[in-house]
Design a protein around this motif. Structure first.
Motif, PDB file in Angstrom:
ATOM      1  N   MET A   1      37.530  39.950  43.137  1.00 45.90           N
ATOM      2  CA  MET A   1      37.948  39.302  41.933  1.00 45.90           C
ATOM      3  C   MET A   1      38.621  40.355  41.063  1.00 45.90           C
ATOM      4  O   MET A   1      38.135  41.472  40.950  1.00 45.90           O
ATOM      5  N   ILE A   2      39.727  40.007  40.472  1.00 46.45           N
ATOM      6  CA  ILE A   2      40.433  40.908  39.560  1.00 46.45           C
ATOM      7  C   ILE A   2      40.375  40.294  38.170  1.00 46.45           C
ATOM      8  O   ILE A   2      40.783  39.158  37.965  1.00 46.45           O
ATOM      9  N   ILE A   3      39.849  41.075  37.219  1.00 42.78           N
ATOM     10  CA  ILE A   3      39.668  40.588  35.850  1.00 42.78           C
ATOM     11  C   ILE A   3      40.672  41.298  34.947  1.00 42.78           C
ATOM     12  O   ILE A   3      40.699  42.521  34.872  1.00 42.78           O
ATOM     13  N   LYS A   4      41.501  40.504  34.273  1.00 43.62           N
ATOM     14  CA  LYS A   4      42.460  41.054  33.319  1.00 43.62           C
ATOM     15  C   LYS A   4      41.763  41.178  31.974  1.00 43.62           C
ATOM     16  O   LYS A   4      41.085  40.257  31.536  1.00 43.62           O
ATOM     17  N   THR A   5      41.906  42.337  31.314  1.00 44.69           N
ATOM     18  CA  THR A   5      41.200  42.575  30.058  1.00 44.69           C
ATOM     19  C   THR A   5      42.102  43.284  29.059  1.00 44.69           C
ATOM     20  O   THR A   5      43.150  43.800  29.434  1.00 44.69           O
ATOM     21  N   GLN A   6      41.714  43.279  27.790  1.00 39.70           N
ATOM     22  CA  GLN A   6      42.443  44.026  26.767  1.00 39.70           C
ATOM     23  C   GLN A   6      41.667  45.291  26.448  1.00 39.70           C
ATOM     24  O   GLN A   6      40.440  45.258  26.354  1.00 39.70           O
ATOM     25  N   TYR A   7      42.373  46.385  26.273  1.00 37.22           N
ATOM     26  CA  TYR A   7      41.755  47.669  25.991  1.00 37.22           C
ATOM     27  C   TYR A   7      41.558  47.858  24.483  1.00 37.22           C
ATOM     28  O   TYR A   7      42.182  47.178  23.672  1.00 37.22           O
ATOM     29  N   PRO A   8      40.666  48.807  24.108  1.00 37.55           N
ATOM     30  CA  PRO A   8      40.314  48.983  22.685  1.00 37.55           C
ATOM     31  C   PRO A   8      41.489  49.287  21.770  1.00 37.55           C
ATOM     32  O   PRO A   8      41.448  48.957  20.597  1.00 37.55           O
ATOM     33  N   GLU A   9      42.538  49.911  22.290  1.00 31.99           N
ATOM     34  CA  GLU A   9      43.663  50.253  21.418  1.00 31.99           C
ATOM     35  C   GLU A   9      44.620  49.078  21.198  1.00 31.99           C
ATOM     36  O   GLU A   9      45.638  49.205  20.544  1.00 31.99           O
ATOM     37  N   SER A  10      44.283  47.903  21.721  1.00 31.65           N
ATOM     38  CA  SER A  10      45.108  46.711  21.537  1.00 31.65           C
ATOM     39  C   SER A  10      45.145  46.292  20.075  1.00 31.65           C
ATOM     40  O   SER A  10      44.171  46.438  19.346  1.00 31.65           O
ATOM     41  N   PHE A  39      35.628  29.127  40.143  1.00 33.15           N
ATOM     42  CA  PHE A  39      36.136  30.377  40.707  1.00 33.15           C
ATOM     43  C   PHE A  39      36.369  30.317  42.220  1.00 33.15           C
ATOM     44  O   PHE A  39      36.592  31.335  42.851  1.00 33.15           O
ATOM     45  N   ARG A  40      36.319  29.138  42.810  1.00 34.17           N
ATOM     46  CA  ARG A  40      36.534  28.986  44.251  1.00 34.17           C
ATOM     47  C   ARG A  40      37.952  28.486  44.530  1.00 34.17           C
ATOM     48  O   ARG A  40      38.474  27.645  43.816  1.00 34.17           O
ATOM     49  N   ASN A  41      38.546  29.004  45.588  1.00 37.04           N
ATOM     50  CA  ASN A  41      39.850  28.529  46.073  1.00 37.04           C
ATOM     51  C   ASN A  41      40.880  28.385  44.957  1.00 37.04           C
ATOM     52  O   ASN A  41      41.526  27.352  44.824  1.00 37.04           O
ATOM     53  N   VAL A  42      41.025  29.421  44.165  1.00 39.26           N
ATOM     54  CA  VAL A  42      41.979  29.366  43.050  1.00 39.26           C
ATOM     55  C   VAL A  42      43.348  29.858  43.506  1.00 39.26           C
ATOM     56  O   VAL A  42      43.461  30.664  44.413  1.00 39.26           O
ATOM     57  N   ASN A  43      44.381  29.342  42.866  1.00 37.40           N
ATOM     58  CA  ASN A  43      45.753  29.723  43.196  1.00 37.40           C
ATOM     59  C   ASN A  43      46.426  30.487  42.076  1.00 37.40           C
ATOM     60  O   ASN A  43      47.613  30.740  42.126  1.00 37.40           O
ATOM     61  N   GLY A  44      45.685  30.815  41.049  1.00 31.10           N
ATOM     62  CA  GLY A  44      46.247  31.531  39.917  1.00 31.10           C
ATOM     63  C   GLY A  44      45.132  32.017  39.026  1.00 31.10           C
ATOM     64  O   GLY A  44      43.954  31.917  39.369  1.00 31.10           O
ATOM     65  N   PRO A  45      45.499  32.546  37.858  1.00 39.92           N
ATOM     66  CA  PRO A  45      44.484  33.071  36.937  1.00 39.92           C
ATOM     67  C   PRO A  45      43.502  31.994  36.474  1.00 39.92           C
ATOM     68  O   PRO A  45      43.876  30.845  36.275  1.00 39.92           O
ATOM     69  N   VAL A  46      42.253  32.390  36.323  1.00 38.19           N
ATOM     70  CA  VAL A  46      41.212  31.512  35.781  1.00 38.19           C
ATOM     71  C   VAL A  46      40.611  32.228  34.580  1.00 38.19           C
ATOM     72  O   VAL A  46      40.111  33.342  34.716  1.00 38.19           O
ATOM     73  N   VAL A  48      38.053  33.587  31.928  1.00 40.00           N
ATOM     74  CA  VAL A  48      36.610  33.834  31.933  1.00 40.00           C
ATOM     75  C   VAL A  48      36.258  34.530  30.628  1.00 40.00           C
ATOM     76  O   VAL A  48      36.998  35.386  30.159  1.00 40.00           O
ATOM     77  N   THR A  49      35.160  34.118  30.012  1.00 34.62           N
ATOM     78  CA  THR A  49      34.761  34.711  28.740  1.00 34.62           C
ATOM     79  C   THR A  49      33.617  35.697  28.962  1.00 34.62           C
ATOM     80  O   THR A  49      32.900  35.619  29.960  1.00 34.62           O
ATOM     81  N   LYS A  50      33.450  36.599  28.024  1.00 34.46           N
ATOM     82  CA  LYS A  50      32.390  37.598  28.098  1.00 34.46           C
ATOM     83  C   LYS A  50      31.039  36.902  28.234  1.00 34.46           C
ATOM     84  O   LYS A  50      30.712  36.006  27.482  1.00 34.46           O
ATOM     85  N   GLY A  51      30.267  37.305  29.242  1.00 34.63           N
ATOM     86  CA  GLY A  51      28.943  36.746  29.459  1.00 34.63           C
ATOM     87  C   GLY A  51      28.915  35.470  30.268  1.00 34.63           C
ATOM     88  O   GLY A  51      27.837  34.956  30.578  1.00 34.63           O
ATOM     89  N   GLU A  52      30.070  34.942  30.631  1.00 38.47           N
ATOM     90  CA  GLU A  52      30.112  33.701  31.400  1.00 38.47           C
ATOM     91  C   GLU A  52      29.615  33.937  32.825  1.00 38.47           C
ATOM     92  O   GLU A  52      29.936  34.928  33.458  1.00 38.47           O
ATOM     93  N   LYS A  53      28.824  33.009  33.340  1.00 41.07           N
ATOM     94  CA  LYS A  53      28.319  33.114  34.707  1.00 41.07           C
ATOM     95  C   LYS A  53      29.453  32.835  35.688  1.00 41.07           C
ATOM     96  O   LYS A  53      30.207  31.875  35.526  1.00 41.07           O
ATOM     97  N   ILE A  54      29.571  33.689  36.693  1.00 39.97           N
ATOM     98  CA  ILE A  54      30.608  33.551  37.708  1.00 39.97           C
ATOM     99  C   ILE A  54      30.024  32.948  38.975  1.00 39.97           C
ATOM    100  O   ILE A  54      30.674  32.205  39.682  1.00 39.97           O
ATOM    101  N   GLY A  55      28.781  33.259  39.258  1.00 42.96           N
ATOM    102  CA  GLY A  55      28.115  32.753  40.453  1.00 42.96           C
ATOM    103  C   GLY A  55      26.784  33.453  40.620  1.00 42.96           C
ATOM    104  O   GLY A  55      26.235  34.006  39.676  1.00 42.96           O
ATOM    105  N   ASN A  56      26.272  33.422  41.845  1.00 44.91           N
ATOM    106  CA  ASN A  56      24.990  34.077  42.116  1.00 44.91           C
ATOM    107  C   ASN A  56      24.896  34.452  43.597  1.00 44.91           C
ATOM    108  O   ASN A  56      25.671  33.985  44.424  1.00 44.91           O
ATOM    109  N   PHE A  57      23.925  35.318  43.881  1.00 43.81           N
ATOM    110  CA  PHE A  57      23.604  35.659  45.251  1.00 43.81           C
ATOM    111  C   PHE A  57      22.511  34.706  45.720  1.00 43.81           C
ATOM    112  O   PHE A  57      21.534  34.491  45.014  1.00 43.81           O
ATOM    113  N   LYS A  58      22.671  34.126  46.895  1.00 42.91           N
ATOM    114  CA  LYS A  58      21.658  33.239  47.441  1.00 42.91           C
ATOM    115  C   LYS A  58      20.548  34.080  48.049  1.00 42.91           C
ATOM    116  O   LYS A  58      20.828  35.013  48.791  1.00 42.91           O
TER     117      LYS A  58
END
Length: 113
Positions: A1-10, A39-46, A48-58
């Motif tokens: 998964m690649i997460i796009k973020t803003q840096y502190p100097e923004s 977050f499954r089978n996506v074809n573009g950016p999705v 996601v907010t800070k603290g949002e659950k993405i999934g889990n390990f079974k």
């Protein structure tokens, strides 16, 4: 998964964006990694907010590997459950951990040193 973020100097007028890579690894005795439908089978950016659950390990926990852009996150050691830290400005991280592990860290040096 690649997460796009803003840096502190923004700023609003000049956003500085970067990326954090996340690799989820199901180690010994882990049946699977289950992502939420969003977050499954996506074809573009999705979004996601800070603290949002993405999934889990079974069947238990496992390992997340975080990959940061060069000079954006200094090396660290920590105990489980501790805060990882914050993304840093390039000027702050340059030189913090460039020597061997026997060399005193520059972490306590002021930014302009």
């Amino acid at each position: 998964m690649i997460i796009k973020t803003q840096y502190p100097e923004s700023t609003e007028s000049d956003p500085v964006e970067g990326y954090v890579g996340m690799v989820t690894v199901g180690l010994n005795s882990i049946a699977s990694v289950n992502y939420l439908d969003k977050f499954r089978n996506v074809n573009g950016p999705v979004p996601v907010t800070k603290g949002e659950k993405i999934g889990n390990f079974k069947y238990g926990g496992s390992l997340n590997i975080l990959l940061f852009e060069k000079n954006r996150f200094p090396a660290l050691q920590m105990l489980q459950g501790q805060r990882i830290g914050v993304l840093e400005q390039v000027e702050r991280t340059n030189g913090l951990f460039t020597g061997s592990y026997h060399t005193q860290s520059g972490r306590r040096r002021p930014l302009n040193a």
